[in-house]
Design a protein around this motif. Structure first.
Motif, PDB file in Angstrom:
ATOM      1  N   TYR A   1       0.844  -1.200   0.000  1.00 31.36           N
ATOM      2  CA  TYR A   1       0.000   0.000   0.000  1.00 31.36           C
ATOM      3  C   TYR A   1       0.876   1.246   0.000  1.00 31.36           C
ATOM      4  CZ  TYR A   1      -2.867   3.712   2.054  1.00 31.36           C
ATOM      5  OH  TYR A   1      -3.483   4.907   2.313  1.00 31.36           O
ATOM      6  N   ALA A   2       1.963   1.216   0.800  1.00 29.10           N
ATOM      7  CA  ALA A   2       2.886   2.352   0.836  1.00 29.10           C
ATOM      8  C   ALA A   2       3.550   2.562  -0.524  1.00 29.10           C
ATOM      9  CB  ALA A   2       3.939   2.135   1.922  1.00 29.10           C
ATOM     10  N   ALA A   3       3.895   1.455  -1.201  1.00 29.85           N
ATOM     11  CA  ALA A   3       4.544   1.561  -2.507  1.00 29.85           C
ATOM     12  C   ALA A   3       3.597   2.182  -3.543  1.00 29.85           C
ATOM     13  CB  ALA A   3       5.018   0.187  -2.967  1.00 29.85           C
ATOM     14  N   VAL A   4       2.350   1.707  -3.570  1.00 31.39           N
ATOM     15  CA  VAL A   4       1.385   2.236  -4.538  1.00 31.39           C
ATOM     16  C   VAL A   4       1.044   3.690  -4.217  1.00 31.39           C
ATOM     17  CG1 VAL A   4      -0.962   2.009  -5.434  1.00 31.39           C
ATOM     18  CG2 VAL A   4       0.439  -0.035  -5.039  1.00 31.39           C
ATOM     19  N   LEU A   5       0.814   3.980  -2.924  1.00 30.97           N
ATOM     20  CA  LEU A   5       0.489   5.349  -2.531  1.00 30.97           C
ATOM     21  C   LEU A   5       1.656   6.286  -2.821  1.00 30.97           C
ATOM     22  CD1 LEU A   5      -1.584   7.226  -1.199  1.00 30.97           C
ATOM     23  CD2 LEU A   5      -0.507   6.703   1.003  1.00 30.97           C
ATOM     24  N   GLY A   6       2.872   5.824  -2.585  1.00 31.46           N
ATOM     25  CA  GLY A   6       4.041   6.642  -2.878  1.00 31.46           C
ATOM     26  C   GLY A   6       4.185   6.919  -4.361  1.00 31.46           C
ATOM     27  N   ALA A   7       3.912   5.905  -5.175  1.00 27.33           N
ATOM     28  CA  ALA A   7       3.999   6.093  -6.623  1.00 27.33           C
ATOM     29  C   ALA A   7       2.962   7.103  -7.101  1.00 27.33           C
ATOM     30  CB  ALA A   7       3.805   4.747  -7.322  1.00 27.33           C
ATOM     31  N   LEU A   8       1.737   7.025  -6.568  1.00 29.99           N
ATOM     32  CA  LEU A   8       0.703   7.982  -6.955  1.00 29.99           C
ATOM     33  C   LEU A   8       1.058   9.397  -6.495  1.00 29.99           C
ATOM     34  CD1 LEU A   8      -2.522   5.908  -6.167  1.00 29.99           C
ATOM     35  CD2 LEU A   8      -1.535   6.405  -8.420  1.00 29.99           C
ATOM     36  N   ALA A   9       1.596   9.496  -5.273  1.00 27.06           N
ATOM     37  CA  ALA A   9       1.977  10.817  -4.770  1.00 27.06           C
ATOM     38  C   ALA A   9       3.110  11.407  -5.596  1.00 27.06           C
ATOM     39  CB  ALA A   9       2.388  10.704  -3.298  1.00 27.06           C
ATOM     40  N   TYR A  10       4.072  10.564  -5.970  1.00 31.44           N
ATOM     41  CA  TYR A  10       5.174  11.036  -6.798  1.00 31.44           C
ATOM     42  C   TYR A  10       4.661  11.531  -8.148  1.00 31.44           C
ATOM     43  CZ  TYR A  10       9.125  10.707 -10.004  1.00 31.44           C
ATOM     44  OH  TYR A  10      10.063  10.980 -10.970  1.00 31.44           O
ATOM     45  N   ASP A  11       3.740  10.765  -8.730  1.00 27.83           N
ATOM     46  CA  ASP A  11       3.177  11.154 -10.029  1.00 27.83           C
ATOM     47  C   ASP A  11       2.382  12.453  -9.910  1.00 27.83           C
ATOM     48  OD1 ASP A  11       2.138  11.257 -12.567  1.00 27.83           O
ATOM     49  OD2 ASP A  11       0.694   9.639 -12.256  1.00 27.83           O
ATOM     50  N   PHE A  12       1.592  12.582  -8.843  1.00 26.02           N
ATOM     51  CA  PHE A  12       0.686  13.719  -8.710  1.00 26.02           C
ATOM     52  C   PHE A  12       1.420  15.019  -8.385  1.00 26.02           C
ATOM     53  CE2 PHE A  12      -2.502  16.328  -6.516  1.00 26.02           C
ATOM     54  CZ  PHE A  12      -3.555  16.261  -7.416  1.00 26.02           C
ATOM     55  N   PHE A  13       2.457  14.933  -7.534  1.00 23.43           N
ATOM     56  CA  PHE A  13       3.097  16.163  -7.049  1.00 23.43           C
ATOM     57  C   PHE A  13       4.414  16.513  -7.747  1.00 23.43           C
ATOM     58  CE2 PHE A  13       0.481  14.856  -3.384  1.00 23.43           C
ATOM     59  CZ  PHE A  13      -0.178  16.045  -3.107  1.00 23.43           C
TER      60      PHE A  13
ATOM     61  N   TRP B   1       9.385   5.796 -16.414  1.00 23.50           N
ATOM     62  CA  TRP B   1      10.417   4.856 -16.005  1.00 23.50           C
ATOM     63  C   TRP B   1      10.686   4.966 -14.500  1.00 23.50           C
ATOM     64  CZ3 TRP B   1      13.009   0.647 -16.957  1.00 23.50           C
ATOM     65  CH2 TRP B   1      14.229   0.421 -16.315  1.00 23.50           C
ATOM     66  N   SER B   2      10.759   6.195 -13.984  1.00 24.89           N
ATOM     67  CA  SER B   2      11.002   6.406 -12.555  1.00 24.89           C
ATOM     68  C   SER B   2       9.860   5.837 -11.721  1.00 24.89           C
ATOM     69  CB  SER B   2      11.176   7.900 -12.263  1.00 24.89           C
ATOM     70  OG  SER B   2      12.303   8.414 -12.924  1.00 24.89           O
ATOM     71  N   LEU B   3       8.637   6.031 -12.202  1.00 20.98           N
ATOM     72  CA  LEU B   3       7.491   5.511 -11.475  1.00 20.98           C
ATOM     73  C   LEU B   3       7.498   3.982 -11.441  1.00 20.98           C
ATOM     74  CD1 LEU B   3       4.849   6.243 -10.015  1.00 20.98           C
ATOM     75  CD2 LEU B   3       3.693   6.078 -12.227  1.00 20.98           C
ATOM     76  N   GLY B   4       7.766   3.368 -12.591  1.00 16.37           N
ATOM     77  CA  GLY B   4       7.832   1.909 -12.629  1.00 16.37           C
ATOM     78  C   GLY B   4       8.950   1.370 -11.760  1.00 16.37           C
ATOM     79  N   LEU B   5      10.097   2.052 -11.772  1.00 16.17           N
ATOM     80  CA  LEU B   5      11.214   1.627 -10.943  1.00 16.17           C
ATOM     81  C   LEU B   5      10.879   1.746  -9.464  1.00 16.17           C
ATOM     82  CD1 LEU B   5      14.126   0.618 -11.025  1.00 16.17           C
ATOM     83  CD2 LEU B   5      14.878   2.998 -10.984  1.00 16.17           C
ATOM     84  N   LEU B   6      10.155   2.814  -9.103  1.00 14.64           N
ATOM     85  CA  LEU B   6       9.741   2.991  -7.713  1.00 14.64           C
ATOM     86  C   LEU B   6       8.844   1.846  -7.260  1.00 14.64           C
ATOM     87  CD1 LEU B   6       9.439   4.618  -5.097  1.00 14.64           C
ATOM     88  CD2 LEU B   6       7.615   5.918  -6.212  1.00 14.64           C
ATOM     89  N   LEU B   7       7.898   1.450  -8.110  1.00 13.93           N
ATOM     90  CA  LEU B   7       7.013   0.341  -7.756  1.00 13.93           C
ATOM     91  C   LEU B   7       7.788  -0.973  -7.644  1.00 13.93           C
ATOM     92  CD1 LEU B   7       3.888   1.132  -9.973  1.00 13.93           C
ATOM     93  CD2 LEU B   7       4.040   1.228  -7.481  1.00 13.93           C
ATOM     94  N   LEU B   8       8.728  -1.187  -8.559  1.00 13.24           N
ATOM     95  CA  LEU B   8       9.515  -2.419  -8.525  1.00 13.24           C
ATOM     96  C   LEU B   8      10.373  -2.491  -7.267  1.00 13.24           C
ATOM     97  CD1 LEU B   8      10.505  -5.011  -9.850  1.00 13.24           C
ATOM     98  CD2 LEU B   8      12.209  -3.638 -11.090  1.00 13.24           C
ATOM     99  N   VAL B   9      11.068  -1.392  -6.981  1.00 16.97           N
ATOM    100  CA  VAL B   9      11.898  -1.367  -5.763  1.00 16.97           C
ATOM    101  C   VAL B   9      11.039  -1.532  -4.519  1.00 16.97           C
ATOM    102  CG1 VAL B   9      13.401   0.085  -4.355  1.00 16.97           C
ATOM    103  CG2 VAL B   9      13.723   0.000  -6.823  1.00 16.97           C
ATOM    104  N   GLY B  10       9.875  -0.877  -4.514  1.00 16.69           N
ATOM    105  CA  GLY B  10       8.986  -1.008  -3.372  1.00 16.69           C
ATOM    106  C   GLY B  10       8.526  -2.438  -3.165  1.00 16.69           C
ATOM    107  N   ALA B  11       8.203  -3.139  -4.257  1.00 19.31           N
ATOM    108  CA  ALA B  11       7.764  -4.533  -4.145  1.00 19.31           C
ATOM    109  C   ALA B  11       8.884  -5.424  -3.625  1.00 19.31           C
ATOM    110  CB  ALA B  11       7.270  -5.032  -5.502  1.00 19.31           C
TER     111      ALA B  11
END
Length: 278
Positions: free
Chosen positions: A81-93, A110-120
């Protein structure tokens, strides 16, 4: 001549105190998601402060921190949940156009996908490490419960003290209410209980069946389909029969894989107090 309760207080002090509980996996309730949301919000505020000094892709890295904290504190689901929420916040802000979930830059995607991958990956590794630590703590607590019972038995074979220690050991091992019943002249009687145990009429019938048949019963399964406790009979060579009972809140999920070994060990101690051979 010391009273039975005096013996229990002296040799089995844990049996008269509140039963300590084994470490249990902390469930991801609303509080955990709220704390995770606050942590992600703090990263957003921090990012707004340092963004002028950093490239946008670098701003994504701090969002891994709430993922790690959530995995260590609450488990895999909250960390994802933190990974997905962080990715959305990064995209939005922090990606153009700002305050929108639309992304125009391939680098941002690419940065967003990498963030989700690292988070997982981080959440999975952290959750596995936390689970291993919890398992080690549970094993140590169960071993301590058996050691406390053995230490008390070295000082007394008094039946009341031993059954109280045995009930407490079962409650600590299974993290559940536990009872020890002894066969009287005409019926089973409760010799000791721990963890807030209370037996219903159906439980007593299931315990009596276990004592008469020499077979273990499982709560919710015939002939103990109305009982809340699992019962295991103890049949010493001499003395009265005994039955050990544990109320497992999670059913089979709350039963340790080596539950039979713990029951045999505790049953052997009760057997010794009753005059049988371990």
């Amino acid at each position: 001549m010391p009273r039975s309760t005096d013996v229990e207080d002296t040799l089995f002090p844990q049996a008269t105190a509140q039963t300590p509980t084994l470490p249990r996996r902390r469930r991801a309730g609303w509080a955990s998601y709220l704390q995770t949301t606050v942590a992600v919000g703090a990263i957003v505020l921090l990012g707004e402060l340092v963004q002028p000094m950093l490239h946008a892709p670098s701003t994504a890295l701090p969002f891994v921190l709430p993922v790690i904290l959530a995995a260590v504190s609450f488990g895999w689901r909250t960390s994802m949940y933190a990974a997905v929420l962080g990715a959305l916040a990064y995209d939005f802000f922090f990606t153009a156009p700002v305050f929108s979930l639309r992304m125009d830059s391939g680098a941002d995607i690419w940065s967003l996908g990498l963030l989700l991958l690292v988070g997982a990956i981080v959440s999975t590794l952290a959750a596995q490490s936390r689970q291993r630590a919890l398992d080690a703590e549970r094993a140590a607590a169960r071993a301590q419960a058996l050691q406390d019972l053995a230490d008390g038995l070295m000082h007394t074979r008094e039946l009341g003290a031993v059954t109280a220690g045995a009930a407490d050991a079962l409650a600590r091992i299974f993290q559940a209410p536990a009872v020890v019943l002894i066969q009287g002249t005409d019926r089973l009687r409760v010799a000791a209980k721990a963890g807030g145990a209370h037996l219903s009429g159906a439980d007593m019938e299931a315990a009596a069946f276990a004592a008469d048949s020499g077979l273990a019963t499982r709560a919710g399964v015939y002939p103990a389909d109305k009982a809340a406790y699992d019962f295991w009979p103890v049949r010493p060579d001499g003395g009265a029969d005994a039955v050990l009972g544990v109320k497992l809140a999670d059913g089979d999920r709350g039963r340790p894989k080596d539950a039979g070994r713990f029951i045999r060990i505790v049953g052997a101690y009760v057997d010794m107090a009753l005059g049988g051979r371990p």
